[in-house]
Scaffold this motif. Sequence first.
Motif, PDB file in Angstrom:
ATOM      1  N   UNK A  40       0.820  -1.214   0.000  1.00 32.73           N
ATOM      2  CA  UNK A  40       0.000   0.000   0.000  1.00 32.73           C
ATOM      3  C   UNK A  40       0.854   1.264   0.000  1.00 32.73           C
ATOM      4  N   UNK A  41       1.904   1.285   0.816  1.00 34.49           N
ATOM      5  CA  UNK A  41       2.786   2.448   0.858  1.00 34.49           C
ATOM      6  C   UNK A  41       3.462   2.668  -0.496  1.00 34.49           C
ATOM      7  N   UNK A  42       3.867   1.570  -1.135  1.00 38.76           N
ATOM      8  CA  UNK A  42       4.542   1.664  -2.429  1.00 38.76           C
ATOM      9  C   UNK A  42       3.613   2.225  -3.491  1.00 38.76           C
ATOM     10  N   UNK A  43       2.397   1.708  -3.556  1.00 40.03           N
ATOM     11  CA  UNK A  43       1.429   2.170  -4.561  1.00 40.03           C
ATOM     12  C   UNK A  43       1.057   3.628  -4.299  1.00 40.03           C
ATOM     13  N   UNK A  44       0.857   3.975  -3.028  1.00 43.13           N
ATOM     14  CA  UNK A  44       0.418   5.322  -2.685  1.00 43.13           C
ATOM     15  C   UNK A  44       1.458   6.381  -3.065  1.00 43.13           C
ATOM     16  N   UNK A  45       2.731   6.054  -2.890  1.00 42.14           N
ATOM     17  CA  UNK A  45       3.776   7.072  -3.035  1.00 42.14           C
ATOM     18  C   UNK A  45       4.602   6.952  -4.312  1.00 42.14           C
ATOM     19  N   UNK A  46       4.303   5.979  -5.160  1.00 41.46           N
ATOM     20  CA  UNK A  46       5.028   5.870  -6.426  1.00 41.46           C
ATOM     21  C   UNK A  46       4.624   7.015  -7.360  1.00 41.46           C
ATOM     22  N   UNK A  47       5.588   7.659  -8.011  1.00 42.52           N
ATOM     23  CA  UNK A  47       5.244   8.751  -8.935  1.00 42.52           C
ATOM     24  C   UNK A  47       4.612   8.220 -10.214  1.00 42.52           C
ATOM     25  N   UNK A  48       3.851   9.082 -10.889  1.00 44.65           N
ATOM     26  CA  UNK A  48       3.261   8.699 -12.178  1.00 44.65           C
ATOM     27  C   UNK A  48       3.096   9.946 -13.038  1.00 44.65           C
ATOM     28  N   UNK A  49       3.150   9.766 -14.340  1.00 41.25           N
ATOM     29  CA  UNK A  49       3.036  10.887 -15.272  1.00 41.25           C
ATOM     30  C   UNK A  49       1.717  11.620 -15.054  1.00 41.25           C
TER      31      UNK A  49
END
Length: 205
Positions: A40-49
Amino acid sequence: MVLLQDKISNFYSAVKERRTYLSISNDPILPNEELEELINLSVLHAPSAFNSQGDRVVLLLGEHHTKLWDITIDTLGKKLPADRFAITKERLNGFKNGYGTVLFFEDTDVLKDTQEKFPTYKDRVPSWFQQNSAILQYIIWTGLEQAGYGVSIQHYNPLIDEEVRKQWNISTNWNLIAQMPFGKPIAPPKKKEYQSLDHRVKVFK
């Protein structure tokens, strides 16, 4: 070499330690609740275009993890010659012996919506979404290995896409990108050869 500050040295230690582990077991390391928190932490804070947030993740544990690799073994067994499949099956059973698998998807509805919002970059958006997914994969991969797991990234899509959708009722607008089996490492990764940075990095100052 200039020593890195303590604040970032731990990060680069994690970067250096991330490797591909193909020999794994299903011995538990983290409680499942902590695994979910890591995801959850990874998905929440991963950057995206454009902050599009089109990445989708499915965490398979227990019998669900086992079922994924049964599907993969069955699917490839129907497509490969017997002599080639014997080696492939051994490799797939190695992943099946692990603790869990992370499935990475991109939401094609979000991709299309992003293309409509930014028509100037329409042709580039699919490539950027692939980069979004790669960043998320790297974050989760590195995080799992810091927790003590052995991890690898696999790509048996699109061969298994249809069965995966059926088994876990995945929306048709979720496009499968990669599979990440993980478990307790039972053998070290292969030795890695490094090319000279003289041929890979240019600095102008």
